[in-house]
Design an enzyme around this catalytic site. Sequence first.
Site, PDB file in Angstrom:
ATOM      1  N   ARG A 179       0.821  -1.225   0.000  1.00  0.00           N
ATOM      2  CA  ARG A 179       0.000   0.000   0.000  1.00  0.00           C
ATOM      3  C   ARG A 179       0.854   1.276   0.000  1.00  0.00           C
ATOM      4  O   ARG A 179       0.516   2.278   0.647  1.00  0.00           O
ATOM      5  CB  ARG A 179      -0.961   0.033   1.210  1.00  0.00           C
ATOM      6  CG  ARG A 179      -1.941  -1.088   1.225  1.00  0.00           C
ATOM      7  CD  ARG A 179      -2.936  -1.051   0.044  1.00  0.00           C
ATOM      8  NE  ARG A 179      -3.661  -2.303  -0.003  1.00  0.00           N
ATOM      9  CZ  ARG A 179      -3.252  -3.354  -0.729  1.00  0.00           C
ATOM     10  NH1 ARG A 179      -2.178  -3.285  -1.501  1.00  0.00           N
ATOM     11  NH2 ARG A 179      -3.935  -4.477  -0.727  1.00  0.00           N
ATOM     12  N   SER A 229     -10.795  -0.702   3.444  1.00  0.00           N
ATOM     13  CA  SER A 229     -10.100  -1.056   4.689  1.00  0.00           C
ATOM     14  C   SER A 229      -9.510   0.218   5.276  1.00  0.00           C
ATOM     15  O   SER A 229      -8.706   0.884   4.629  1.00  0.00           O
ATOM     16  CB  SER A 229      -8.955  -2.041   4.405  1.00  0.00           C
ATOM     17  OG  SER A 229      -9.491  -3.213   3.857  1.00  0.00           O
ATOM     18  N   GLU A 299      -4.710   3.277   6.691  1.00  0.00           N
ATOM     19  CA  GLU A 299      -4.445   3.138   5.259  1.00  0.00           C
ATOM     20  C   GLU A 299      -5.025   4.377   4.549  1.00  0.00           C
ATOM     21  O   GLU A 299      -4.508   4.859   3.554  1.00  0.00           O
ATOM     22  CB  GLU A 299      -5.113   1.856   4.735  1.00  0.00           C
ATOM     23  CG  GLU A 299      -4.920   1.660   3.247  1.00  0.00           C
ATOM     24  CD  GLU A 299      -5.382   0.285   2.776  1.00  0.00           C
ATOM     25  OE1 GLU A 299      -5.121  -0.712   3.466  1.00  0.00           O
ATOM     26  OE2 GLU A 299      -6.001   0.231   1.704  1.00  0.00           O
TER      27      GLU A 299
HETATM   28  C1  LIG Z   1     -15.599  -0.022  -0.920  1.00  0.00           C
HETATM   29  C2  LIG Z   1     -14.109   0.128  -1.077  1.00  0.00           C
HETATM   30  C3  LIG Z   1     -13.320  -0.974  -1.351  1.00  0.00           C
HETATM   31  C4  LIG Z   1     -11.938  -0.839  -1.502  1.00  0.00           C
HETATM   32  N1  LIG Z   1     -11.199  -1.953  -1.762  1.00  0.00           N
HETATM   33  C5  LIG Z   1      -9.866  -1.820  -1.931  1.00  0.00           C
HETATM   34  C6  LIG Z   1      -9.065  -2.981  -2.221  1.00  0.00           C
HETATM   35  O1  LIG Z   1      -9.556  -4.072  -2.374  1.00  0.00           O
HETATM   36  N2  LIG Z   1      -7.731  -2.788  -2.360  1.00  0.00           N
HETATM   37  C7  LIG Z   1      -7.144  -1.564  -2.227  1.00  0.00           C
HETATM   38  O2  LIG Z   1      -5.919  -1.457  -2.377  1.00  0.00           O
HETATM   39  N3  LIG Z   1      -7.876  -0.462  -1.955  1.00  0.00           N
HETATM   40  C8  LIG Z   1      -9.217  -0.562  -1.800  1.00  0.00           C
HETATM   41  N4  LIG Z   1      -9.958   0.552  -1.528  1.00  0.00           N
HETATM   42  C9  LIG Z   1      -9.301   1.848  -1.324  1.00  0.00           C
HETATM   43  C10 LIG Z   1      -9.151   2.709  -2.598  1.00  0.00           C
HETATM   44  O3  LIG Z   1     -10.173   2.397  -3.542  1.00  0.00           O
HETATM   45  C11 LIG Z   1      -7.783   2.543  -3.250  1.00  0.00           C
HETATM   46  O4  LIG Z   1      -6.749   2.929  -2.358  1.00  0.00           O
HETATM   47  C12 LIG Z   1      -7.656   3.348  -4.543  1.00  0.00           C
HETATM   48  O5  LIG Z   1      -6.479   2.990  -5.181  1.00  0.00           O
HETATM   49  C13 LIG Z   1      -7.647   4.855  -4.307  1.00  0.00           C
HETATM   50  O6  LIG Z   1      -7.790   5.501  -5.566  1.00  0.00           O
HETATM   51  P1  LIG Z   1      -8.493   6.927  -5.685  1.00  0.00           P
HETATM   52  O7  LIG Z   1      -8.430   7.352  -7.105  1.00  0.00           O
HETATM   53  O8  LIG Z   1      -9.831   6.908  -5.082  1.00  0.00           O
HETATM   54  O9  LIG Z   1      -7.490   7.812  -4.818  1.00  0.00           O
HETATM   55  P2  LIG Z   1      -7.851   9.020  -3.856  1.00  0.00           P
HETATM   56  O10 LIG Z   1      -8.591   8.526  -2.670  1.00  0.00           O
HETATM   57  O11 LIG Z   1      -8.448  10.130  -4.623  1.00  0.00           O
HETATM   58  O12 LIG Z   1      -6.386   9.422  -3.389  1.00  0.00           O
HETATM   59  C14 LIG Z   1      -5.637   8.538  -2.557  1.00  0.00           C
HETATM   60  C15 LIG Z   1      -4.189   9.058  -2.479  1.00  0.00           C
HETATM   61  O13 LIG Z   1      -3.612   8.978  -3.781  1.00  0.00           O
HETATM   62  C16 LIG Z   1      -3.147  10.244  -4.204  1.00  0.00           C
HETATM   63  N5  LIG Z   1      -3.351  10.343  -5.645  1.00  0.00           N
HETATM   64  C17 LIG Z   1      -4.500  10.186  -6.350  1.00  0.00           C
HETATM   65  N6  LIG Z   1      -4.270  10.330  -7.658  1.00  0.00           N
HETATM   66  C18 LIG Z   1      -2.951  10.610  -7.802  1.00  0.00           C
HETATM   67  C19 LIG Z   1      -2.103  10.869  -8.918  1.00  0.00           C
HETATM   68  N7  LIG Z   1      -2.558  10.881 -10.167  1.00  0.00           N
HETATM   69  N8  LIG Z   1      -0.788  11.119  -8.682  1.00  0.00           N
HETATM   70  C20 LIG Z   1      -0.299  11.113  -7.414  1.00  0.00           C
HETATM   71  N9  LIG Z   1      -1.052  10.868  -6.332  1.00  0.00           N
HETATM   72  C21 LIG Z   1      -2.363  10.612  -6.530  1.00  0.00           C
HETATM   73  C22 LIG Z   1      -3.942  11.267  -3.405  1.00  0.00           C
HETATM   74  O14 LIG Z   1      -3.221  12.479  -3.251  1.00  0.00           O
HETATM   75  C23 LIG Z   1      -4.122  10.537  -2.080  1.00  0.00           C
HETATM   76  O15 LIG Z   1      -2.996  10.722  -1.249  1.00  0.00           O
HETATM   77  C24 LIG Z   1     -11.342   0.443  -1.376  1.00  0.00           C
HETATM   78  C25 LIG Z   1     -12.145   1.565  -1.126  1.00  0.00           C
HETATM   79  C26 LIG Z   1     -13.513   1.424  -0.984  1.00  0.00           C
HETATM   80  C27 LIG Z   1     -14.367   2.643  -0.744  1.00  0.00           C
END
Ligand SMILES: Cc1cc2nc3c(=O)[nH]c(=O)nc-3n(C[C@H](O)[C@H](O)[C@H](O)COP(=O)(O)OP(=O)(O)OC[C@H]3O[C@@H](n4cnc5c(N)ncnc54)[C@H](O)[C@@H]3O)c2cc1C
Length: 306
Positions: A179, A229, A299
């Site tokens: 992560r 999570s 996380e």
């Molecule tokens: C129901 C549910 C289930 C989930 N299941 C999983 C799972 O199975 N496995 C898992 O790993 N995660 C899971 N997640 C968590 C999440 O979906 C992941 O961590 C996902 O990768 C986050 O992507 P995001 O675009 O929403 O990032 P955001 O929440 O928008 O950002 C997260 C971080 O990434 C940074 N970021 C975003 N885009 C960029 C970019 N282009 N360049 C640099 N930094 C950037 C942001 O600044 C922030 O620090 C889950 C979440 C939910 C709500």
Amino acid sequence: MEDQKTEFDRWLKEHFPAARIRFHEPMRCHTTFRAGGPARFMVMPENEEEIALLTARCRRIGLSWFVIGNGSNLLVSDRGYDGLIIKLGRQYAGMSTEGCEIRAQAGVMLSRLSRQAALRDLAGLAFASGIPGTLGGGLMMNAGAYGGELSQAVKSVRVLDGEGQIRTLTKEQMKFGYRTSVLKESGLIALEAVLSLTPGDGKRLLLEMEELNRKRREKQPLEYGSAGSTFKRPAGYFAGQLIEQAGLKGLSVGDAQVSEKHCGFVINRGNASAAEIYTLCRMVQERVYKQFQVELTMEVRLLGEF
Ligand SMILES: Cc1cc2nc3c(=O)[nH]c(=O)nc-3n(C[C@H](O)[C@H](O)[C@H](O)COP(=O)(O)OP(=O)(O)OC[C@H]3O[C@@H](n4cnc5c(N)ncnc54)[C@H](O)[C@@H]3O)c2cc1C
């Protein structure tokens, strides 16, 4: 600084169409926790030139910025964020395929990316089909599930650094871990990535994805706001199990609750504030530590003052 902000306001209106800029935008509308106060400015760029232009302008006037994707791993303070949110979403979600490689922009959703890969008979992304984030957020977090991790598919990532330079990082330079990646503390913005996949059977991949998503619906409280999570998996344990064994299932602060379906998830049952979610997370950390001497680390990323 207020003068600079008023000036930035004007500058944004001159350089971006009204449909892609927001002022005092509630972050609860841009995070899956459905909580969080207003962002002073928000822009949804559609190419890397616009992203570079925005960060250069912010640097010049001393305004802070923060990049988000789908906000699915993010808790924003109720007081909001007094800077610029750069949202990389569907306006910046192009994809192209060449042989076994897919080149995709940071704003593409992982669900769409894995589906497109399957439709082109390419294997290696089925695990990601139910992760509700963008490629950019997935690269920062090295998103993973069911034994797969994004790092396994990454060949290279094009990034914008703090000085406005665009560089291409190899998989090794991305320093992926559990992560985490180099993006986390470096301020690098992921612009696009090349993913290296293997030939597969599209129909079987789609079935596999369906099955994984069925498992998710069965085990996870997807009907509520959350960020998945909440805590990282501590070495040798499962966060959800520890939380359940500590008797915290269903523990609530306002509308924030430790999910009864999956204790690893803190959920928003309706109108939880970010402060309530945060307070509940701290209570869980303290009580798990008291009982098992195991530290749970978040996380979920935090933005703003808590
Ligand atoms: C129901 C549910 C289930 C989930 N299941 C999983 C799972 O199975 N496995 C898992 O790993 N995660 C899971 N997640 C968590 C999440 O979906 C992941 O961590 C996902 O990768 C986050 O992507 P995001 O675009 O929403 O990032 P955001 O929440 O928008 O950002 C997260 C971080 O990434 C940074 N970021 C975003 N885009 C960029 C970019 N282009 N360049 C640099 N930094 C950037 C942001 O600044 C922030 O620090 C889950 C979440 C939910 C709500």
